[in-house]
Scaffold this motif. Sequence first.
Motif, mmCIF file in Angstrom:
data_model
loop_
_atom_site.group_PDB
_atom_site.id
_atom_site.type_symbol
_atom_site.label_atom_id
_atom_site.label_comp_id
_atom_site.label_asym_id
_atom_site.label_seq_id
_atom_site.Cartn_x
_atom_site.Cartn_y
_atom_site.Cartn_z
ATOM 1 N N SER A 32 60.268 29.665 74.790
ATOM 2 C CA SER A 32 61.204 29.183 73.543
ATOM 3 C C SER A 32 62.258 28.552 74.443
ATOM 4 O O SER A 32 62.646 28.876 75.476
ATOM 5 N N PHE A 33 63.109 27.734 73.441
ATOM 6 C CA PHE A 33 64.526 27.161 73.822
ATOM 7 C C PHE A 33 65.592 28.059 73.685
ATOM 8 O O PHE A 33 66.834 27.565 73.628
ATOM 9 N N LYS A 34 65.413 29.172 72.859
ATOM 10 C CA LYS A 34 66.596 30.109 72.542
ATOM 11 C C LYS A 34 66.250 31.535 72.695
ATOM 12 O O LYS A 34 65.007 31.867 72.655
ATOM 13 N N GLY A 35 66.940 32.326 73.318
ATOM 14 C CA GLY A 35 66.983 33.511 73.608
ATOM 15 C C GLY A 35 66.935 34.413 72.290
ATOM 16 O O GLY A 35 67.585 34.123 71.224
ATOM 17 N N GLY A 36 66.461 35.761 72.059
ATOM 18 C CA GLY A 36 66.565 36.447 71.261
ATOM 19 C C GLY A 36 65.528 36.296 69.873
ATOM 20 O O GLY A 36 65.822 36.659 68.777
ATOM 21 N N VAL A 37 64.291 35.556 70.269
ATOM 22 C CA VAL A 37 63.287 35.214 69.183
ATOM 23 C C VAL A 37 62.152 35.982 69.232
ATOM 24 O O VAL A 37 61.254 35.724 68.696
ATOM 25 N N GLY A 38 62.097 36.950 70.300
ATOM 26 C CA GLY A 38 60.946 37.856 70.373
ATOM 27 C C GLY A 38 60.088 37.249 71.305
ATOM 28 O O GLY A 38 58.853 37.583 71.525
ATOM 29 N N LYS A 39 60.511 36.670 72.539
ATOM 30 C CA LYS A 39 59.523 35.984 73.403
ATOM 31 C C LYS A 39 58.976 36.966 74.274
ATOM 32 O O LYS A 39 57.720 36.947 74.480
ATOM 33 N N THR A 40 59.690 38.062 74.733
ATOM 34 C CA THR A 40 59.076 38.918 75.540
ATOM 35 C C THR A 40 58.150 39.971 74.843
ATOM 36 O O THR A 40 57.109 40.448 75.160
ATOM 37 N N VAL A 41 58.727 40.317 73.493
ATOM 38 C CA VAL A 41 57.992 41.155 72.606
ATOM 39 C C VAL A 41 56.695 40.556 72.423
ATOM 40 O O VAL A 41 55.465 41.219 72.479
ATOM 41 N N THR A 42 56.530 39.299 72.278
ATOM 42 C CA THR A 42 55.354 38.597 72.011
ATOM 43 C C THR A 42 54.461 38.517 73.263
ATOM 44 O O THR A 42 53.333 39.010 72.970
#
Length: 223
Positions: A32-42
Amino acid sequence: MMHTCVRDYAAGRVYRIRGSTRLPNMIVTVASFKGGVGKTVTAVHLAAFLSGKDSTLLVDGDPNRSATGWAGRGELPFKVVDERQAVRYARDHEHVVIDTEARPTREDLEALAGGCDLLVIPTTPDALALDALLLLVDVLEDLGTEGYSVLLTMVPPRPSRDGEMARQTLGGAGLPLFGSDVRRRVAFQKAALEGVPVYAVKDPRAEEAWEDYARIGEEVLRG
């Protein structure tokens, strides 16, 4: 021939795993280009889902080492390594999920997208996250990347229509979307704190939270 590219951020190298020996069957990258969007959760929950099908490795390529920290606080049903260890372990696993640094460079995106079967791009349904998503998609399209899909995460419950409106906007722009969304659940925060997948936490919504990612995992396997 299938290969995976894992960026070594510290040394500025790109590792490649090529086909002289057994390779992973499925390689999924989350970016992703933005933090806090659930990247690691995903990344964690796709790895958890795939590990229920066959041996799975999660490569933590994020300098924040969020997935590594998650694993260190509890127990996950798959192995987590950093990108420097990826070459050593990837051949021993049927599936590989790669968690990347937020806002990857164009060079990183080219290597990562070119070296996976599917690039998953999580985004929340708010305007700032959608703007960042469109910037990333512009880079991918400029690179000629086709194997990616957008995942709406942290979608608020009704009566909010944020998720529905975001889906209409992205679909209208012709972007490839997963058929399901991931709803906003406190259970995911509990899972990260306890170091386990969301299905293992004591929360009345934990099962529903897991089912969201199970549906996404089934879409990933269907291709």
